[in-house]
Motif scaffolding. Structure first.
Motif, PDB file in Angstrom:
ATOM      1  N   SER A 149      -0.607   7.312  -9.902  1.00 60.02           N
ATOM      2  CA  SER A 149      -1.021   7.555  -8.525  1.00 60.02           C
ATOM      3  C   SER A 149      -0.127   6.742  -7.595  1.00 60.02           C
ATOM      4  O   SER A 149       0.593   5.845  -8.038  1.00 60.02           O
ATOM      5  N   ARG A 150      -0.212   7.063  -6.320  1.00 58.14           N
ATOM      6  CA  ARG A 150       0.701   6.435  -5.361  1.00 58.14           C
ATOM      7  C   ARG A 150      -0.051   6.202  -4.058  1.00 58.14           C
ATOM      8  O   ARG A 150      -0.688   7.123  -3.545  1.00 58.14           O
ATOM      9  N   ASP A 151       0.023   5.007  -3.525  1.00 57.84           N
ATOM     10  CA  ASP A 151      -0.549   4.671  -2.225  1.00 57.84           C
ATOM     11  C   ASP A 151       0.619   4.386  -1.292  1.00 57.84           C
ATOM     12  O   ASP A 151       1.179   3.284  -1.314  1.00 57.84           O
ATOM     13  N   ASN A 152       0.995   5.367  -0.497  1.00 57.64           N
ATOM     14  CA  ASN A 152       2.175   5.212   0.355  1.00 57.64           C
ATOM     15  C   ASN A 152       1.961   4.162   1.450  1.00 57.64           C
ATOM     16  O   ASN A 152       2.919   3.523   1.884  1.00 57.64           O
ATOM     17  N   LYS A 164       0.509   1.385   1.087  1.00 55.31           N
ATOM     18  CA  LYS A 164       0.735   0.082   0.459  1.00 55.31           C
ATOM     19  C   LYS A 164       2.076   0.019  -0.266  1.00 55.31           C
ATOM     20  O   LYS A 164       2.398  -1.003  -0.886  1.00 55.31           O
TER      21      LYS A 164
END
Length: 124
Positions: free
Chosen positions: A71-74, A76
């Protein structure tokens, strides 16, 4: 200048879980695709999973499908690898990597930036 920093590795028993994080900085913040690879002793570096910036592309190697989630939290600038149902054969150094190639490739040579790696050890 450090661009990618992994964390979250450690020692876990078979069947357990770990979550790896990869913090991006500098130019890698804008990378369209990020991936996780791993390398066990005496073996070549192996593609595990990749994700594009918006999540449109999501790839896994067959050996981790159903157990690992990328998953990716752009906001952060961080990419994660949630690893569940871990097996001893998952033991390796895990690396995150960034690429400007889409769809996300699976070849080591297609990635421009690499982190320093984090050790994951799964005991039986």
């Amino acid at each position: 200048q450090v661009q990618l920093v992994e964390s979250g590795g450690g020692l876990v028993q078979a069947g357990g879980s770990l979550r790896l994080s990869c913090a991006a900085s500098g130019r890698t913040v804008s990378a369209p695709a990020m991936a996780w690879f791993r390398q066990a002793p005496g073996k070549e570096r192996e593609f595990i999973a990749a994700i594009s910036r918006g999540g449109a592309y999501l790839y896994y190697v067959d050996s981790v499908k159903g157990r690992f989630t990328i998953s990716r939290d752009n906001a952060k600038n961080t990419v994660y690898l949630q690893m569940d149902s871990l097996k001893p054969e998952d033991t390796a150094v895990y690396y995150c990597a960034a690429t400007w190639t889409l769809p996300p490739p699976r070849m080591v040579g297609e990635y421009n930036y690499w982190g320093q790696g984090t050790q994951v050890t799964v005991s039986s």
